[in-house]
Write an enzyme that holds these catalytic residues in place. Structure first.
Site: not given
Length: 409
Positions: A94, A97, A141, A184
């Site tokens: 979370g 990455s 992100d 995932n």
């Protein structure tokens, strides 16, 4: 803030991580690397849900970036490259990455071809690239990975993409803790189901207010069209959408679409199996979370008395909504959040997409050491698997800089 990612001179010999990369590169390719690139993960302190008000795994990311960059640069021929990859962000935790890897790949491609794009343009390319693996993510992100600045949190907004500094209050720090459950997103349908439910709720709300629902895909678009406040949107959700799950048949009847149109226009490839949809709960969470984001920034800006306590309460409300309305938590993550609150945090919530991964906790400065010790003993040490992961699973986080190119001195 500079508009393009910085290029920084560095002495590789004084940086252990870069030196290890250099050694590995030379062993594999027989020559020294020309440059190094890094991109950070991210921690959401509180967030608009990506499937509602804004809008991963590693297979062929670099190749897809090359295609996306070529498109952005008008089809220019791009050079190939030799790369070595290293990472310190725990995967499936979370903390983005995957997005950090994508942003690195994009910046590497630009630097290897001596091209330059703005941080905003790169974030948009990286966002597009991640969607090729089937996850209907947004751009938060990737945006913070490029737009982050040391020492300040950022409010990320879209249409157009922009980042606003948010000064966090003195007297508290944010601690990351991993529940050690990996999820995932690319290998499951949970994430895309929420996107589909928000998309359907968007069209139901739009139709109820006489809007052209065919061109609306996100809940924020309904609010914009109606020029309504978040409080008014929450009331509209209660008025229009019932709490019981909707069947496909009921949705088709309400929207006046065929079953074929429903599956082709409203569902993604990995959500075709879903038969019932919780529209009220998802929309309620999205508009409620948006209201909490506004309240969080307002508190940071005005620094009222008991600011830390107020922000902690907003984080706690956020996690409860993620758990109960958006249903993107998991038992281990709920246990970890409860442990953090009992250990001295004023607020704690899941960070990232959910269904596992990390919690972020707001902890008074004077309680940090005791907090870390108590959480370690209560959550990690009694479980051999968690204990083995503790070093990279429990740590204090501070706002850092965004993606950058490092050149040798």
């Amino acid at each position: 803030m500079a508009s393009i990612p910085p290029k920084l001179k560095t002495a590789v010999i004084s940086n252990e991580r870069l030196q290890n990369l250099k050694n590995t590169f030379e062993t594999k390719y027989g020559e020294s690397p020309l440059f190094y690139v890094c991109a950070p993960g991210r921690v959401n302190l509180i967030e608009y849900p990506r499937s509602g008000l804004q809008e991963q795994f590693r297979d062929n990311y670099t190749g897809q970036h090359k295609s996306s960059v070529q498109e952005k640069l008008g089809g220019a021929r791009l050079s190939g490259m030799s790369c070595v990859v290293d990472g310190t962000i725990p995967p499936s935790s979370g903390l983005s990455s995957s997005s950090a890897l994508v942003c690195c790949a994009g910046l590497v491609t630009m630097e290897a071809n001596q091209k330059s794009l703005s941080k905003v343009a790169l974030a948009e390319i990286c966002t597009k690239s991640e969607r090729y693996i089937g996850t209907e993510g947004g751009g938060m992100d990737q945006s913070i990975s490029f737009l982050a600045e040391r020492g300040t949190a950022k409010l990320i907004e879209f249409q157009p993409l922009r980042a606003t500094d948010v000064k966090l209050p003195d007297g508290a720090v944010f601690v990351i803790s991993n529940c050690c459950v990996e999820m995932n997103k690319a290998a499951s349908s949970h994430f895309n189901i929420r996107v589909a439910e928000c998309r359907i709720a968007t069209k139901m709300l739009a139709q109820a207010r006489g809007l052209d629902s065919s061109r609306l895909l996100k809940l924020v678009q309904v609010q914009t069209e109606l020029e309504a406040s978040l409080e008014e949107m929450l009331a509209l959700v209660d008025e229009v959408l019932h709490p019981e799950p909707y069947s496909r048949e009921e949705i088709c009847k309400k929207l006046g679409v065929t079953a074929e149109q429903f599956t082709s226009e409203l569902l993604s490839a990995n959500t075709q199996h879903v038969t019932h949809f919780k529209l009220h709960q998802r929309a309620k969470h999205v508009y409620g979370e948006a209201s909490r984001v506004q309240a969080f920034k307002s508190a940071c800006d005005s620094e009222p008395a008991q600011c830390v306590r107020l922000l902690g309460d907003l984080m706690n409300q956020s996690h409860a909504s993620c758990r109960d309305l958006y249903e993107c938590s998991c038992p281990e993550l709920d246990t970890l959040v409860d442990t953090c609150l009992r250990s001295g945090a004023v607020g704690s919530r899941l960070t990232g997409a959910g269904w596992g991964g990390c919690a972020v906790s707001m902890v008074p400065v004077e309680k940090v050491e005791a907090f870390l010790r108590t959480v370690s003993e209560a959550f990690y040490l009694h479980d051999p698997r968690r204990a083995a992961m503790e070093k990279q699973s429990l740590f204090v986080s501070k706002p850092g800089g965004g993606a950058a190119v490092f050149l040798t001195e």
